[in-house]
Design an enzyme around this catalytic site. Structure first.
Site, short mmCIF file in Angstrom:
data_model
loop_
_atom_site.label_atom_id
_atom_site.label_comp_id
_atom_site.label_asym_id
_atom_site.label_seq_id
_atom_site.Cartn_x
_atom_site.Cartn_y
_atom_site.Cartn_z
CE1 TYR A 191 -20.53 -103.94 29.36
CE2 TYR A 191 -21.49 -105.07 27.49
CZ TYR A 191 -20.98 -105.10 28.77
OH TYR A 191 -20.91 -106.29 29.45
CG ASP B 208 -24.64 -117.04 23.50
OD1 ASP B 208 -25.74 -117.30 22.98
OD2 ASP B 208 -24.14 -115.90 23.50
CG ASP C 240 -21.73 -115.69 27.83
OD1 ASP C 240 -22.31 -115.75 26.74
OD2 ASP C 240 -21.45 -114.61 28.40
CE LYS D 169 -22.46 -105.99 32.31
NZ LYS D 169 -22.89 -107.40 32.34
CB SER E 154 -22.74 -110.95 32.80
OG SER E 154 -23.70 -111.71 32.10
CG ASP F 138 -26.34 -114.04 26.77
OD1 ASP F 138 -25.74 -113.54 27.74
OD2 ASP F 138 -25.91 -113.95 25.61
#
Length: 604
Positions: A228, A157, A104, A219, A91, A102
């Site tokens: 989702y 992450d 990624d 989303k 995202s 978060d």
């Protein structure tokens, strides 16, 4: 003078290249305002903090590579020029991140840095940062090995990949070249895939700004409707992004509001299992598997295939089951009706983003899948494993003729139970939550296994009490009452239990799992939001009919417990009769499976 041909996006020509009308522009502006109202956008200050965190990670990456090279005694020119780079995906890279989400991230290094170096050296270097990271955890044996932590209150992450044929990774490197994949093992390919797919999506849409705003809307809708979650058999973030991108390709001049409207109209009636493709499937330099239902039987079994555009192409929705497919299509059809009202001005955008009714008006019967452990850290790993296997239970339930649909909710509910006695704690761990929680000596507190503040809640309780941590997952059941009002889930449950217990870290003294039948009026309060109404038990007027025997002084025959029950779930009991029953059921379903395979071979 003739107009030059427009660029074609996707595998087919566009459906329409019409420019937006004034009314569509108006609806689009209303969409943006509603998304702002719903809290979908992050403030400038928070976004700037994300940039600072990523810069800190980039500096750390370069220091990490230099340190490992020096420890290995490499020449100075290699230490200086090896580089290393942080990439983002998901995202954040797509530009649709929300407050609190978060980041990624992918750390890419040259060939002489290994995954062992990543897990052995980087965590200690992270701890040297100012301020240091919080909640640092490593999962080196995961399907995609990962380090998780919070840096300046932002969740990160972080995964790792080495480029086997590259000696230097400069800051301006891109990962689009397929030749970079040569020599990579499967784990490295999986780690590189996220960034490569995300970058490819952004190059395949005609207007990235329109795509981003439409994706924000989809989303939010999918999250509100509880569809989702890739792990539960629903599309995940990348799959939803690819679906939105495909609609953008079909309507390259449309505004985001029109893209959302067409999204539901087209995909609610898509001829599955025809795959959704953003571009043709490519061959590449590696002898790796690429999605191809003509060659691979497992690919042929994908119910709603959405195929990643980057080589090697994979199906992003292989987890979807027969039930979750039905739920997704049902929700899309419902949303399409709402969008018709929005586009003509009869409804407002908030109607599209209404919360699901899974618990308030969803099903009469649910299965509660309860994972339990004595402490929080133990349950965190165990509940994650149970969650990852829940779709296997759903698929087993779908085989039963008495079940029309098995609807898994997209997240679990964490609780900590404070018990007066060890016996109470053991009974809760064994799945007797409903019976025990009603007793005065037991207190149940809603918690979040991943949140930092849990400890504060627990410290307020009497430390002398016995604690049991549980995570409960719910599956709504639609019963085929034309066949039977009673269902037997013993075979499906036992197969699911055995699947979970194959986990290498499973310990029967530390981990328990149970399945309970829960009627809608028995659902716990913590599954409901403020303002929602919990279903009430229906009361029926008793109609007393005197039977002939009773009228003549005899006694009327009492109804059995089974006859009194609208639906009975047979829970697994460790008895010889039960084990024989499971064995027979397993044999019956195995014969059905073999017959299906035989028919498939004959068709081929």
């Amino acid at each position: 003078m003739t107009e030059p041909p427009r660029q074609q996006y996707g595998v087919t020509p566009p459906i329409s290249v019409a420019t937006p009308t004034d009314k569509e522009v108006e609806r689009n502006q209303a969409l943006i305002e509603e998304l702002k109202k719903q809290g979908s956008f992050e403030g400038a200050e928070e976004s700037q903090k994300r940039v600072q965190v990523l810069n800190a990670l980039q500096n750390l990456t370069e220091s990490f590579v230099k340190k490992v090279c020096a420890n290995k005694g490499m020449p100075e020119h290699i230490i200086k020029n090896s580089g290393g780079k942080i990439f983002t995906y998901g995202s954040y890279r797509l530009g649709v991140y929300a407050p609190g989400s978060d980041i990624d991230t992918l750390l890419v290094t040259p060939a002489h840095i290994t995954r062992h170096d990543f897990f052995a050296t980087l965590p200690a270097m992270l701890q040297e940062l100012v301020p240091p990271p919080e909640d640092l955890s490593m999962v080196p044996d995961a399907f995609v090995p990962i380090i998780k932590f919070k840096l300046q209150s932002i969740s990160i992450d972080l995964i790792f990949a080495r480029l086997a044929n590259v000696n230097s990774v400069p800051k301006d490197m891109a990962l689009s070249d397929k030749e970079l994949l040569r020599g990579c093992d499967e784990v490295n390919l999986r780690c590189l895939n996220g960034t490569r797919v995300t970058d490819e999506i952004l190059t395949l849409v005609p207007k990235p700004g329109v795509f981003r705003m439409a994706l924000r809307g989809i989303k939010l809708w999918a999250q509100r409707r509880a569809i989702y979650a890739n792990v539960m058999g629903f599309p995940g973030g990348v799959a939803w992004a690819m679906l939105v991108a495909r609609i953008c390709q079909l309507y390259p001049m449309a505004v985001s509001a029109v893209v959302i409207s067409k999204f539901f109209k087209i995909l609610a009636h898509w001829t599955w299992p025809q795959p959704v493709l953003l571009k043709g499937i490519e061959d590449g330099p590696l002898s790796v598997r690429v999605w191809n239902p003509k060659i691979y039987p497992s690919d042929r079994g994908h119910l709603m295939p959405i195929i990643t555009p980057a080589y090697p192409s994979m199906c992003a929705t292989h987890n979807i089951t027969k039930s979750t497919k039905s739920i997704i299509i049902r929700e899309m059809k419902h949303a399409a009706e709402i969008m018709d009202g929005i586009m003509v001005g009869n409804l407002s955008w908030d109607k599209l983003f209404e919360r699901h009714s899974f618990f308030t008006n969803g099903y009469r019967s649910y299965l509660s899948v309860v994972a339990a452990a004595k402490d929080k850290d133990t349950l965190l790993g165990w509940s994650g494993l149970v969650e990852s296997k829940l779709r296997h239970l759903v698929m087993k339930l779908e085989i039963l003729e008495t079940i029309k649909l098995a609807h898994p909710f997209n997240k679990g509910f964490d609780n900590v139970h404070f018990c007066e006695t060890e016996e109470e704690a053991i009974r809760i761990a064994n799945g007797e939550i409903k019976a025990i929680d009603s007793q005065a000596g037991v207190k149940t507190v809603v918690t979040d296994l991943k949140a930092e503040q849990n400890g504060d809640v627990e410290k307020k309780e009497d430390e002398s009490k016995f604690k049991v941590y549980t995570t409960t997952y719910y599956v709504g059941l639609e019963i085929n009452t034309e066949i039977s009002k009673h269902i037997d889930i013993s075979w499906a449950s036992q197969e699911f239990f055995e699947t979970c217990k194959t986990w290498p870290s499973y310990n029967e003294d530390e981990h328990t799992i149970h399945i309970n039948h829960t009627r809608n009026f028995e659902l716990p309060d913590n599954v409901f939001q403020p303002g929602e109404t919990k279903p009430a038990k229906k009361t029926k007027k008793k109609i007393i009919k005197r039977k002939a025997g009773a009228a003549n002084g005899g006694s009327a025959k009492k109804r059995s417990a089974d006859e009194k029950s609208a639906m009975r779930v047979v829970d697994p009991l460790k008895t010889t009769e039960y084990e024989n029953h499971v064995r027979n059921e397993r044999k019956k379903h195995e014969n059905k499976r073999k017959e299906r395979k035989r028919q498939e071979k004959e068709e081929d």
